[in-house]
Enzyme design. Structure first.
Site, PDB file in Angstrom:
ATOM      1  CG  ASP A  10     -12.965   7.184   9.554  1.00 12.15           C
ATOM      2  OD1 ASP A  10     -13.863   6.478  10.043  1.00 12.15           O
ATOM      3  OD2 ASP A  10     -11.806   6.772   9.353  1.00 12.15           O
ATOM      4  CD  GLU A  66      -2.754   1.159   2.493  1.00  8.51           C
ATOM      5  OE1 GLU A  66      -3.551   0.221   2.615  1.00  8.51           O
ATOM      6  OE2 GLU A  66      -2.653   2.097   3.300  1.00  8.51           O
ATOM      7  CE1 TYR A  69     -11.084  -0.955  10.354  1.00  4.16           C
ATOM      8  CE2 TYR A  69     -12.988  -2.103   9.454  1.00  4.16           C
ATOM      9  CZ  TYR A  69     -12.109  -1.046   9.424  1.00  4.16           C
ATOM     10  OH  TYR A  69     -12.246  -0.075   8.464  1.00  4.16           O
ATOM     11  CE  LYS A  77     -16.599  -4.298   5.309  1.00  2.02           C
ATOM     12  NZ  LYS A  77     -15.634  -3.306   5.839  1.00  2.02           N
ATOM     13  CG  HIS A 132     -14.926   0.230  12.586  1.00  2.00           C
ATOM     14  ND1 HIS A 132     -15.749   1.209  13.080  1.00  2.00           N
ATOM     15  CD2 HIS A 132     -14.161   0.820  11.636  1.00  2.00           C
ATOM     16  CE1 HIS A 132     -15.508   2.342  12.438  1.00  2.00           C
ATOM     17  NE2 HIS A 132     -14.548   2.134  11.551  1.00  2.00           N
TER      18      HIS A 132
HETATM   19  C1  LIG Z   1      -7.098  -1.882   4.667  1.00  2.00           C
HETATM   20  C2  LIG Z   1      -7.709  -0.513   4.975  1.00  2.00           C
HETATM   21  C3  LIG Z   1      -7.564   0.518   4.055  1.00  2.00           C
HETATM   22  C4  LIG Z   1      -8.123   1.781   4.309  1.00  2.00           C
HETATM   23  N1  LIG Z   1      -7.952   2.781   3.383  1.00  2.00           N
HETATM   24  C5  LIG Z   1      -8.540   4.001   3.593  1.00  2.00           C
HETATM   25  C6  LIG Z   1      -8.425   5.057   2.625  1.00  2.00           C
HETATM   26  O1  LIG Z   1      -7.752   4.912   1.588  1.00  2.00           O
HETATM   27  N2  LIG Z   1      -9.049   6.241   2.884  1.00  2.00           N
HETATM   28  C7  LIG Z   1      -9.801   6.455   4.009  1.00  2.00           C
HETATM   29  O2  LIG Z   1     -10.357   7.550   4.188  1.00  2.00           O
HETATM   30  N3  LIG Z   1      -9.923   5.471   4.962  1.00  2.00           N
HETATM   31  C8  LIG Z   1      -9.319   4.259   4.775  1.00  2.00           C
HETATM   32  N4  LIG Z   1      -9.440   3.256   5.719  1.00  2.00           N
HETATM   33  C9  LIG Z   1     -10.174   3.545   6.973  1.00  2.00           C
HETATM   34  C10 LIG Z   1     -11.696   3.324   6.863  1.00  2.00           C
HETATM   35  O3  LIG Z   1     -12.267   4.254   5.967  1.00  2.00           O
HETATM   36  C11 LIG Z   1     -12.283   3.505   8.278  1.00  2.00           C
HETATM   37  O4  LIG Z   1     -11.817   2.479   9.126  1.00  2.00           O
HETATM   38  C12 LIG Z   1     -13.801   3.643   8.350  1.00  2.00           C
HETATM   39  O5  LIG Z   1     -14.136   4.080   9.676  1.00  2.00           O
HETATM   40  C13 LIG Z   1     -14.584   2.365   8.118  1.00  2.00           C
HETATM   41  O6  LIG Z   1     -14.543   1.988   6.821  1.00  2.00           O
HETATM   42  P1  LIG Z   1     -15.153   0.546   6.383  1.00  2.00           P
HETATM   43  O7  LIG Z   1     -15.054   0.475   4.915  1.00  2.00           O
HETATM   44  O8  LIG Z   1     -14.556  -0.531   7.169  1.00  2.00           O
HETATM   45  O9  LIG Z   1     -16.677   0.773   6.836  1.00  2.00           O
HETATM   46  P2  LIG Z   1     -17.939  -0.194   6.930  1.00  2.00           P
HETATM   47  O10 LIG Z   1     -17.580  -1.576   6.560  1.00  2.00           O
HETATM   48  O11 LIG Z   1     -19.077   0.450   6.226  1.00  2.00           O
HETATM   49  O12 LIG Z   1     -18.270  -0.236   8.498  1.00  2.00           O
HETATM   50  C14 LIG Z   1     -17.766   0.664   9.426  1.00  2.00           C
HETATM   51  C15 LIG Z   1     -18.767   0.846  10.553  1.00  2.00           C
HETATM   52  O13 LIG Z   1     -19.969   1.425  10.053  1.00  2.00           O
HETATM   53  C16 LIG Z   1     -21.086   0.907  10.745  1.00  2.00           C
HETATM   54  N5  LIG Z   1     -21.989   0.195   9.809  1.00  2.00           N
HETATM   55  C17 LIG Z   1     -21.630  -0.555   8.732  1.00  2.00           C
HETATM   56  N6  LIG Z   1     -22.733  -1.016   8.095  1.00  2.00           N
HETATM   57  C18 LIG Z   1     -23.805  -0.552   8.786  1.00  2.00           C
HETATM   58  C19 LIG Z   1     -25.207  -0.668   8.631  1.00  2.00           C
HETATM   59  N7  LIG Z   1     -25.759  -1.377   7.617  1.00  2.00           N
HETATM   60  N8  LIG Z   1     -26.016  -0.047   9.533  1.00  2.00           N
HETATM   61  C20 LIG Z   1     -25.516   0.658  10.557  1.00  2.00           C
HETATM   62  N9  LIG Z   1     -24.178   0.810  10.759  1.00  2.00           N
HETATM   63  C21 LIG Z   1     -23.340   0.218   9.898  1.00  2.00           C
HETATM   64  C22 LIG Z   1     -20.550  -0.010  11.814  1.00  2.00           C
HETATM   65  O14 LIG Z   1     -20.348   0.757  12.995  1.00  2.00           O
HETATM   66  C23 LIG Z   1     -19.201  -0.447  11.230  1.00  2.00           C
HETATM   67  O15 LIG Z   1     -18.292  -0.818  12.244  1.00  2.00           O
HETATM   68  C24 LIG Z   1      -8.863   2.004   5.524  1.00  2.00           C
HETATM   69  C25 LIG Z   1      -8.976   0.955   6.459  1.00  2.00           C
HETATM   70  C26 LIG Z   1      -8.414  -0.297   6.202  1.00  2.00           C
HETATM   71  C27 LIG Z   1      -8.518  -1.388   7.228  1.00  2.00           C
END
Ligand SMILES: Cc1cc2nc3c(=O)[nH]c(=O)nc-3n(C[C@H](O)[C@H](O)[C@H](O)COP(=O)(O)OP(=O)(O)OC[C@H]3O[C@@H](n4cnc5c(N)ncnc54)[C@H](O)[C@@H]3O)c2cc1C
Length: 314
Positions: free
Chosen positions: A134, A42, A171, A191, A175
């Protein structure tokens, strides 16, 4: 040291004793001829010309290790959209690497996100790391009206745009906003069910936490690869801040490893290599054969650790 010697040892020549005695790297090595692990790297999009030069030096060195793909992050709230696109497009044009573009849905409408995805497809990019993103610091996440609410919705939307290969985030330590570890597993499963084929984990330092997470994924019926995200750490002060935000536990022993080294970057880098090498070897002997490295746009640590894993330049 003398405590480690058995009574007969004193009579044996020093070299023989050293070669046959207890070793730091006591983990069994992979069998000769076995396939090296699959790697991905990455990068983040550079902000300045100097950082751009550093990134491309890093890319050219790591390219020799023939990673399965290299991913480029998307700044918080899409703030690096143009730079991420430029870096990914250059990867397509100038290297033999397979790029994966990170894409978040926070703060954007579906049309805006779909347009970015279409641009990637048109530029020859076939792999997206789909993320929710975020909210700005100090505010709670709320879906954009007319946007994709969560990463699972984004995955489904991307699949409607084109037949992308899609990776998502996982996570091992849950998370920070998940209601419970089970709720987090349900989110991951949604997902994958929406069309993602692999999860990449947040970084972690306690290998047992990751292995237990794999067990829980399997028990939840998740069979897609959950690739461990490895971050060779050189800056524990920064890590302390980051771990509070991301919910990643930093064991006391890790802080102790860097004790007194604040002003000594060279030694910190050596310590970082030892710590990460031990982590990946421990995972390897537990059957893990895919690793995703958070390179922080520097090649040396990742290159060394990949070498220890048995990966050699082409
Ligand atoms: C490998 C990796 C790469 C990353 N790269 C980036 C990047 O390039 N840019 C960036 O800005 N961030 C990045 N992140 C950080 C990421 O955007 C944050 O961790 C964010 O808070 C969660 O993203 P997610 O895609 O896991 O969210 P999601 O999978 O959507 O879930 C996160 C949270 O949302 C809530 N949620 C999910 N689905 C629902 C639902 N149906 N109803 C109610 N609540 C729900 C839950 O609380 C869940 O824990 C990365 C993280 C990782 C691990």
């Amino acid at each position: 040291m003398s405590k480690l010697l058995s009574p007969g040892d004193a009579a044996r020549p020093t070299l023989e004793r050293w070669l046959t005695g207890p070793r730091i790297a006591g983990l069994p090595m992979p069998e000769a001829g076995s396939a090296p692990p699959k790697l991905s790297f990455e990068f983040f999009p550079p902000r300045t010309e100097a950082l751009e030069t550093q990134l491309w030096t890093c890319i050219h060195r790591l390219e020799l290790l023939r990673p399965r793909f290299v991913s480029v992050t998307y700044g918080a709230g899409g703030t690096t959209q143009a730079r991420t696109h430029a870096t990914v497009a250059r990867l397509v044009q100038e290297t033999a690497l397979t790029p994966a573009a990170h894409l978040t849905c926070v703060g954007a409408t579906r049309d805006e996100v779909d347009a970015v995805a279409r641009q990637y497809w048109d530029a020859g990019v076939r792999h997206i790391v789909a993320l929710r993103g975020d909210a700005p610091p100090g505010t709670a996440y709320a879906p954009h009206p007319g946007g994709y609410a969560y990463a699972a919705d984004l995955v489904a939307g991307l699949k409607r745009v084109a037949d992308f290969e899609i990776s998502v985030a996982a996570y091992p330590e849950t998370h920070p906003t998940a209601l419970s570890p089970q709720d987090d597993l349900d989110t991951l499963k949604r997902k994958l069910d929406a069309g993602a084929t692999r999860a990449i984990t947040n970084f972690f330092f306690d290998t047992a936490v990751y292995l237990r997470f794999l067990d829980r994924c399997l028990a939840a019926g998740i069979s897609a690869p959950i690739v461990p995200g490895i971050m060779p750490v050189t800056n524990v002060a920064g890590l302390r801040k980051m771990s509070t935000l991301s919910g990643v536990a930093v064991p006391d022993w890790l802080y102790r490893m860097f004790d007194g080294l604040d002003e000594d970057l060279e030694t910190r880098r050596m310590v970082a290599a030892v710590v990460a090498a031990e982590q990946v070897r421990l995972l390897q002997v537990n059957g893990v054969d895919e690793f995703h490295f958070y390179t922080l746009n520097r090649a040396d640590l990742t290159f060394a650790i990949a070498h220890i894993l048995g990966v050699r330049p082409a």
